[in-house]
Each structure stands twice: as structure tokens, then as C-alpha cells.
Write a protein that holds these residues in place. Structure first.
Motif, mmCIF file in Angstrom:
data_model
loop_
_atom_site.group_PDB
_atom_site.id
_atom_site.type_symbol
_atom_site.label_atom_id
_atom_site.label_comp_id
_atom_site.label_asym_id
_atom_site.label_seq_id
_atom_site.Cartn_x
_atom_site.Cartn_y
_atom_site.Cartn_z
ATOM 1 N N VAL A 255 0.868 -1.165 0.000
ATOM 2 C CA VAL A 255 0.000 0.000 0.000
ATOM 3 C C VAL A 255 0.909 1.221 0.000
ATOM 4 O O VAL A 255 1.611 1.477 0.968
ATOM 5 C CB VAL A 255 -0.904 0.017 1.243
ATOM 6 C CG1 VAL A 255 -1.752 1.283 1.273
ATOM 7 C CG2 VAL A 255 -1.796 -1.221 1.273
ATOM 8 N N ALA A 256 0.915 1.960 -1.098
ATOM 9 C CA ALA A 256 1.832 3.090 -1.213
ATOM 10 C C ALA A 256 1.154 4.391 -0.783
ATOM 11 O O ALA A 256 -0.055 4.549 -0.916
ATOM 12 C CB ALA A 256 2.331 3.210 -2.646
ATOM 13 N N ALA A 257 1.957 5.302 -0.283
ATOM 14 C CA ALA A 257 1.425 6.577 0.196
ATOM 15 C C ALA A 257 1.117 7.512 -0.960
ATOM 16 O O ALA A 257 0.536 8.578 -0.760
ATOM 17 C CB ALA A 257 2.421 7.232 1.144
ATOM 18 N N ASN A 258 1.461 7.075 -2.178
ATOM 19 C CA ASN A 258 1.493 8.012 -3.286
ATOM 20 C C ASN A 258 1.652 7.242 -4.602
ATOM 21 O O ASN A 258 2.305 6.217 -4.631
ATOM 22 C CB ASN A 258 2.732 8.885 -3.022
ATOM 23 C CG ASN A 258 2.917 9.969 -4.028
ATOM 24 O OD1 ASN A 258 2.201 10.046 -4.995
ATOM 25 N ND2 ASN A 258 3.888 10.803 -3.791
ATOM 26 N N ASP A 259 1.070 7.745 -5.666
ATOM 27 C CA ASP A 259 1.182 7.056 -6.954
ATOM 28 C C ASP A 259 2.618 6.961 -7.458
ATOM 29 O O ASP A 259 3.031 5.945 -8.014
ATOM 30 C CB ASP A 259 0.361 7.782 -8.036
ATOM 31 C CG ASP A 259 -1.131 7.641 -7.813
ATOM 32 O OD1 ASP A 259 -1.548 6.756 -7.046
ATOM 33 O OD2 ASP A 259 -1.888 8.433 -8.414
ATOM 34 N N LEU A 260 3.360 8.050 -7.282
ATOM 35 C CA LEU A 260 4.742 8.063 -7.747
ATOM 36 C C LEU A 260 5.537 6.956 -7.052
ATOM 37 O O LEU A 260 6.340 6.251 -7.668
ATOM 38 C CB LEU A 260 5.357 9.428 -7.437
ATOM 39 C CG LEU A 260 5.819 10.358 -8.560
ATOM 40 C CD1 LEU A 260 5.194 10.074 -9.897
ATOM 41 C CD2 LEU A 260 5.639 11.804 -8.158
ATOM 42 N N LEU A 261 5.295 6.819 -5.769
ATOM 43 C CA LEU A 261 5.939 5.763 -5.002
ATOM 44 C C LEU A 261 5.513 4.386 -5.543
ATOM 45 O O LEU A 261 6.335 3.478 -5.689
ATOM 46 C CB LEU A 261 5.517 5.885 -3.530
ATOM 47 C CG LEU A 261 6.475 6.510 -2.511
ATOM 48 C CD1 LEU A 261 7.461 7.472 -3.107
ATOM 49 C CD2 LEU A 261 5.718 7.148 -1.357
ATOM 50 N N ALA A 262 4.243 4.264 -5.855
ATOM 51 C CA ALA A 262 3.730 3.000 -6.391
ATOM 52 C C ALA A 262 4.404 2.677 -7.730
ATOM 53 O O ALA A 262 4.760 1.535 -8.005
ATOM 54 C CB ALA A 262 2.219 3.079 -6.571
ATOM 55 N N LEU A 263 4.606 3.706 -8.523
ATOM 56 C CA LEU A 263 5.277 3.515 -9.808
ATOM 57 C C LEU A 263 6.716 3.045 -9.590
ATOM 58 O O LEU A 263 7.237 2.204 -10.334
ATOM 59 C CB LEU A 263 5.270 4.840 -10.579
ATOM 60 C CG LEU A 263 4.248 5.062 -11.697
ATOM 61 C CD1 LEU A 263 3.024 4.182 -11.618
ATOM 62 C CD2 LEU A 263 3.871 6.523 -11.818
#
Lengths: 366, 366
Positions: A255-263
Motif C-alpha cells: 500500500v503506497a502513500a502516493n502514486d509516484l511511489l507505487a510507480l
DNA sequence: CTGAAAGCGCTTACAG
DNA sequence: CTGAAAGCGCTTACAG
């Protein structure tokens, strides 16, 4: 009047209009301003307007502002204009402000966050009437500055710990709850959090909310962990994910805090030969543009950044008018957008979901 | 002086500093301004500085500007702040301008392109010293306005047909050449152009360059065609692609004027059950953020929008200083970024590439 | 090196 | 309803 009819648009002043219309400058001023026009005989007003038009008169807002003490200028500090999260905030705010006659001066703090205070000071020098801050840390000196100087200011997207100023933010606790609920419902138990910087409210709050939501599902200690990125970027996300994978190879969802992190997590999985979502599910936060087009399309929590900007502008406008001296926190509800980066955990790798279990009482609110 | 020491930061003026330092206001002004400081005895200057500091004096740029006729304000008109093509232009320009002491007022023309002139007029009212226009049509009334009013202005990203103002643009002809060369080298012969609006320079120029490049490869008439989108959006791109597919089902490659258009083409192909690049190759233009992450990763022409913004700012700065009265066109070279949306045409569907063929003499330059 | 004065272009009490 | 005056906060020739 020699240079009067020259094409070189030498600035036409109220004085010149007055002369040409054979009235006093103050009368011109009154006639030209819709608010005071009623003070002038209609026929005179019409004559003045016509002359002004003919001469190509244009009000000098700088001069008016000096006299009235109003610049009709608002400043906005963003961490990075080109970041697709902040540009719609700016856009939403600027549109709203423009509708009320305010222009927006943007300052990209970008490369030099240390210069923030300096930039705020500079804007104050320009007599801006208010400031929208999208850059704020959980405890930020720029807020002190605004308070000291009596500059109306509101925070957007990020809030300050001490709540000394009004803020417009997304409901981070709710967002995280939605994210965790989603992966838990899919059957995941070994879930890790890819956290943002703890110095920023979104990073801090989402991390806390992650653990809160996990506890509600009866998941704690060994099952849960997080790894924090030092900044909200794809690179930092990849680095943190690598650390995560090293520490806890058994996780089935991130579960990422942010889309950029998820990317960034996408990148790290690819490096390790892991597939998303077959091996590991990933969920982001923000739903920035294009997230429906990445591979796999990213499941994420949608926030309307444009609305964030609009609301912040409205709040600031009230503040400037002195309408509403209350400090308020407007929190907008985010929503879950399910796409293809989340799926049930791989067979036999995760324990079966304990669906019937009652949420632990330690959980927040409901 | 009663309200002097109150915490309510009532604006401290030069006059008050003068009084406290026991000198004349004009001396304070001279001491405070680094440029004129040399006119003041060092010891006096130091005293003034100290007093100013102690009193929390802050220069009023509005007042100074009224006197000097300089606002140190620059306006920038963008079609859409939140568009990932324009935000880096804005960011690049604002950063450069800030370094020279100029603040940037953004105006998002956005929803109402018809209001452009009105917005420009409003900015003029604020005594902005220059304007950066990213919104310009091939023949644009805002340019007339700037010329009439003598407002220094430069165009960015899009150029005007009549070249009445300096502009910073990407080399559209070169970009299109690179794109066409690439697909032709892959073996494509039936190539269509997904064009942008003809009213905008990029749309117009890229379309022309497409045909120029095709001719150079000896491809013309029946082999080539284009379909224009009415705007640079994913939706318009999808719609135009549908028309393209209806008209010419045999095409094996689509050269789009823009990434957003290319993304729309992705959508249209998907609807028709066509695969990219197996059935049809697609190439974009701009290389906006995330294009490496879409599926398939988009082959495109990279433009540094940030550099575009920086150069435009530099040009405007020169203009404002009156250094360089020449109208100049700065064209930046784009580059080809090969990713996975382009591949050789499907077997037996395209004719074999006539690799040995001499370029037709009708082609441009080299 | 410093002061006194004028003025940038506007608005707004104050009279009448 | 209109004019005359003052002043917003600064800068800059002009004297000395």
C-alpha cells in the motif's frame, strides 16, 4: 498636447482623460470605477467613459493599489509546478482567484526548499494579499512568518501539525482505510506500507492510518511493516521497495502513500522478476493523470486536486475579506478506484483471509 | 509614535526608519538600495540598515514600482496549467525569471480561450513588464495587442505565422522527419498522420512536415493520408483514429502530432480489437511524463519543455532590458525515443520497404 | 555625502 | 454632483 496622438502608446493617465473631458481628475476616477459611478451625473460619466475609450486609457493597478492598500495579488507556493499533483491544485486555485479579480503569482520552491522563507518574504514585498501554501512541512517556519506578518494564508494538500492556519486536505485516514480494506478484502494478510516522508503531513498521517486500518482488521506486529521513502518520487519509491522486499520477502501487497511511489514499486518488482498483481498487489494514492494507462493500470485512491485548489482559494478569499476569522480544516473525501494492480494473493502463499474476525477495538472511530 | 511597537505588524515605512535613524527619508532610500548605497557614508548606511532591520522594515515594491515605472512582474498565458506539456514550460520560465527578480503571474486561459485578450489586458493593467505566450494560434489577436501596446512578449512552444514576435519552439520539421524515418525504417509504407488542429502552429507544421518526409521516402498519394483532431486531447485522438481506421483500414503505422493524440489512438485500437504494435505501430510527439509507463511504452519525439520555458524567459528578459531588438526564432532540436509502440509491420500486410530508393527530390533540405 | 522637494497615478475624505 | 487637496510609499534630479 504634443505626444498625445502618437501610436507609441505612452501611458494615458486619468489626468489626461480629465483634461480632454474638461472635468477634474477625481471625477474621472469616480466615473471610471463602476462602484463610484453613481456619484457622477450620468451624462458626465458617459462623456468621461467615451473620452477614456478614445484615448485608450488603461487603469494603473499599481497606482490604485498604492493608494488603496490592495494589490489584488495572491501568491502560491508549490513544491514543483511540473508535478502532476500540484499543477491541478494551482490551476483550480488560480481559476477561482481570477474570478474574483485576483491574479496569482506562482513560486516554485522546487530545487531549493530552503529558500521558501525568502520567497515568502519576497512576495510580501509585492504586497500580496494572501498566500496559498502547498509546500508546508508538518511544522513549518513559513507559517510562523505569515502569522507574524499578518498575511492571510491557507494550506492546501498538506496540513500543519499545530493547525495554526486553515487547510484544505484530502481525508488521509479515510483514503488509507479504503486502500487497506480493499487489499484485505482481496485476501491479503502480509501487507506492507510504502510510506512517504514523515516530515510531511500526508506521509505521517497515511502511515498512521495504515497501521490503524491494519489493526482494525486484526493485523499487527509481524504481519505489518513499512518502509519510508525520503521523498515522493519514483526513484525513492523503487529504493524503498527494494528495502521492503529484502526485509520481508513474504509480503503479497504494498500500500503506497502516493502514486509516484507505487510507480517506483513497479520498477523494483520488475527488477526482481516479480509480477504485479500476480505476485504482489500494489495500490497507490492520488490517482494522478495517466494512472489508467500504466501497466498494470494502477488501483489507487482518487483525490480531486482541482477541488482542493478551488476550496483553498475560497477559504483564502474569505480570509482576505475578513469574513471568516475561524481556523478551519476542510477535508475532502477521496474514493477508491479499482484497476488492475491489485488481485487476490498468489495461491498458498498468503493465509486465508479471516473474514469473520471482529475488528480489533484499537481501531479508530468506526 | 503610538502604534509603533505594537505586534500587529503595521507596515513600517521609509519615513519611520528615517525618523528612528535621524536622517532624511531619501537617505534611507539610498542606504537601503544596494545600487545607491555608495552614495551614503558607510557609517550612516550601517546605522540605517540596523534600524530598518530592528523595525522590521520591508520595502513596498508597489510604491517603488509606481515611481520607477517597473513592476518586475511578468505574465504567462498558458492554455492549461495542468497539462503536463505546459507545466514544465511554466516551471522553466518562472525559475529563470525569479533568478532575475521577476515574479510570474500565471493565467490559465483554459476553459475560455475567447477570454485571452481580456486576460492580456488585465495583466497590462497590472503593469506587467512582459508576456510569455504559450497559447498562441497561427494568427493571434493577442499578438496584435502586445504589438500595439508595446508590451514585450515572446511566444513559446507555438509560433505565429507572421513571425511578428520572437518565439522558442521545437523543430517540428525535424521531429516529424525523425518520426517518419523511424517507421519507414521499420518497414512501414502505409502510414497515416494523426494531425493536431491546423489553427495551431504545431498542428500545421507537423502535418506539413509529415507529408514532406513521406515524399522524401517516395511515399505519396494513396499511401499517405491524415486525419486531424480538433484539439490535443486523448478523446479527440481516439475520435480521429476511428475515422482514420474507417477510411484506411490497411494502414500499419500512425504518426501522431502529439502524445495525447497517440494515447487516444491506443484507445481506438483497443476498441477495434487491434494490437499495438503487432497490428499497428504508433508514434507520439512530446514525450510527456509517464510515457515510458503506458502500455505499450510509447515511442515518441522528445522535446525539453523545461528548456523551452527557460529560453523563452531569457529572450523576454533581453527584450525587457532592450538589449536585443531583433525578432528571433529559437528552435530546439527534439530527439527520437524508441520504446515499444513501434515495430515492423505485420507479415504480408505491408509491402517490403524499398530501402534502396533514392529520396524524391521534392523533399525539404537534406 | 545629505536634505528638501517633486512626482509616479491613483483614490477619497472634505467642502461646497 | 463636482472640485481641490492630500496622501499612499517610494525614488531621484536638484542643490548645497
Amino acid at each position: 498636447m504634443p505626444p498625445s496622438s502618437s501610436t507609441r502608446s505612452k501611458t494615458v493617465t486619468i489626468k489626461q482623460v480629465a483634461e480632454a473631458a474638461a472635468v477634474h481628475p477625481s471625477t474621472v476616477s469616480r466615473a471610471l470605477n463602476p462602484e463610484t459611478r453613481y456619484l457622477v451625473a450620468q451624462e458626465v460619466a458617459e462623456r468621461v467613459l467615451a473620452v477614456a475609450q478614445r484615448l485608450g486609457y488603461r487603469r494603473n493597478l499599481l497606482a490604485a493599489g498604492l493608494r488603496t492598500g490592495r494589490s489584488h495579488l495572491v501568491g502560491m507556493l508549490v513544491p514543483d509546478i511540473a508535478n502532476t499533483v500540484f499543477s491541478p491544485i494551482l490551476s483550480g486555485a488560480a481559476e477561482r482567484l481570477a474570478a474574483e479579480g485576483f491574479s496569482t503569482v506562482v513560486a516554485d520552491v522546487g530545487r531549493e526548499p530552503g529558500r521558501q522563507l525568502e520567497i515568502a518574504r519576497e512576495l510580501a514585498t509585492r504586497q500580496i494579499e494572501g498566500l496559498i501554501l502547498a509546500t508546508v512541512q508538518r511544522d513549518d517556519p513559513v507559517v510562523d512568518f505569515c502569522l507574524e506578518q499578518g498575511i492571510p494564508a491557507v494550506l492546501v494538500n498538506r496540513a500543519e501539525e499545530k493547525r495554526r492556519l486553515s487547510a484544505v486536505v484530502s481525508d488521509d485516514a479515510l483514503g488509507m482505510q479504503l486502500a487497506v480494506d480493499h487489499v484485505v478484502e482481496l485476501g491479503h494478510r502480509k501487507i506492507a506500507h510504502l510510506a512517504g516522508p514523515d516530515s510531511v503531513s500526508t506521509g505521517h498521517l497515511r502511515r498512521r492510518a495504515f497501521y490503524g486500518a491494519m489493526e482494525q482488521h486484526g493485523l499487527r506486529s509481524v504481519d505489518t511493516l513499512h518502509e519510508a521513502a525520503e521523498g515522493y518520487s519514483r526513484e525513492e519509491g523503487a529504493a524503498a521497495t527494494r528495502r521492503l522486499l529484502d526485509r520481508a520477502p513474504g509480503i503479497t501487497a504494498i500500500v503506497a502513500a502516493n502514486d509516484l511511489l507505487a510507480l517506483g514499486a513497479y520498477d523494483a518488482l520488475k527488477e526482481r522478476g516479480l509480477r504485479c498483481p500476480q505476485d504482489i498487489s500494489i495500490i497507490g494514492h492520488n490517482d494522478m493523470p495517466m494512472m489508467d494507462l500504466v501497466t498494470p493500470p494502477l488501483t489507487t485512491i482518487r483525490i480531486s486536486h482541482n477541488a482542493l485548489g478551488r476550496e483553498a482559494a475560497d477559504l483564502l478569499l474569505q480570509r482576505i475579506r475578513g469574513d471568516d476569522p475561524e481556523i478551519r480544516n476542510i477535508v475532502l473525501a477521496p474514493s477508491l478506484v479499482v484497476r488492475e494492480s491489485t488481485a487476490p494473493p498468489p495461491q498458498g502463499r498468503a493465509r486465508r483471509p479471516r473474514a469473520a474476525k471482529t475488528p480489533a477495538k484499537a481501531g479508530v472511530a468506526g
